[in-house]
Design a protein around this motif. Sequence first.
Motif, short mmCIF file in Angstrom:
data_model
loop_
_atom_site.label_atom_id
_atom_site.label_comp_id
_atom_site.label_asym_id
_atom_site.label_seq_id
_atom_site.Cartn_x
_atom_site.Cartn_y
_atom_site.Cartn_z
N ASP A 70 -5.86 -2.50 5.32
CA ASP A 70 -7.16 -2.53 4.66
C ASP A 70 -8.21 -2.06 5.67
OD1 ASP A 70 -5.76 -3.75 2.64
OD2 ASP A 70 -7.09 -5.48 2.46
N GLY A 71 -9.26 -1.41 5.19
CA GLY A 71 -10.32 -1.01 6.10
C GLY A 71 -10.94 0.31 5.70
N ILE A 72 -11.53 0.96 6.69
CA ILE A 72 -12.24 2.22 6.48
C ILE A 72 -11.58 3.32 7.32
CG2 ILE A 72 -14.45 3.42 6.74
CD1 ILE A 72 -14.56 1.32 4.62
N SER A 74 -11.66 5.86 9.79
CA SER A 74 -12.65 6.14 10.84
C SER A 74 -12.47 7.53 11.45
CB SER A 74 -12.57 5.09 11.95
OG SER A 74 -11.27 5.06 12.53
N ASN A 103 -11.63 -7.86 6.97
CA ASN A 103 -10.53 -7.26 6.22
C ASN A 103 -9.28 -8.13 6.29
OD1 ASN A 103 -11.80 -4.20 7.35
ND2 ASN A 103 -11.55 -4.65 5.19
N GLN A 206 -13.68 6.62 3.75
CA GLN A 206 -13.07 6.09 2.53
C GLN A 206 -12.51 4.69 2.77
OE1 GLN A 206 -10.42 8.84 0.62
NE2 GLN A 206 -9.41 7.28 -0.61
N THR A 207 -12.68 3.82 1.77
CA THR A 207 -12.15 2.46 1.85
C THR A 207 -10.68 2.47 1.46
OG1 THR A 207 -14.30 1.49 1.34
CG2 THR A 207 -12.36 0.11 0.96
N THR A 213 -3.46 2.34 -1.51
CA THR A 213 -4.18 3.61 -1.43
C THR A 213 -3.28 4.71 -0.88
OG1 THR A 213 -6.24 2.42 -0.99
CG2 THR A 213 -6.23 4.78 -0.58
#
Length: 227
Positions: A70-72, A74, A103, A206-207, A213
């Motif tokens: 989970d996260g962004i 980077s 997260n 993007q998340t 995902t």
Amino acid sequence: MRMSDTFLKPMHPEGWRFVPVFAVVTALLFWLWEPLGWLGVLLTVWCYYFFRDPERVSPARPGLVISPADGIVSMIEPAVPPAELGMGPEPLTRISVFMSVFNCHVNRSPCAGEVTAIAYRPGKFLNASLDKASVDNERNSLAIRLPDGRQLAVVQIAGLVARRILCFVKVGAPLAAGERFGLIRFGSRLDTYLPPGVPPLVRVGQTMVAGETVMADLAAHPAPPAG
């Protein structure tokens, strides 16, 4: 779905080493001064949510690379995989997912395959969002052989607050896409190195949702150069 299921998530067993400690400290804070006790309550709830381990439904189609964390997103850039994995000196597309302390930190396999190498390397605890964290920080790297023989790497990287990388699998273990393989305590990053020629399907900023995902399609080919 019950309303309680929206807020109450299963907790990873690792959390039972910390949540009771936070609760005891909270009780002591209430005894010392009530306002501090309420701060302890917030921290205890945060600790519980940090170790949450919700069920995820991974895409069923073979050949998809899904987010291990989970996260962004980077960074997305070419980089050489960790030398200790023995995957060669050629740069591969690296997708970095930064996890904040809010997260879920359970790490999941980005694809189905067999673990062919695991290499732990001690290091620093720089901010995990920095590019040099991939080289300088403490890390644990896994090489995964795909069903078609290609290799993919996923690297757990400690961050500014993280002080423990946990890996639950061993060399030779088969992994299903989305299967839990590790956890990093208190803020960190996951790097995924795609096989040669596989383009990313995500963008910086993007998340990501671990185990759900889609990051790349192993059957896809890079777009031809413009012009």
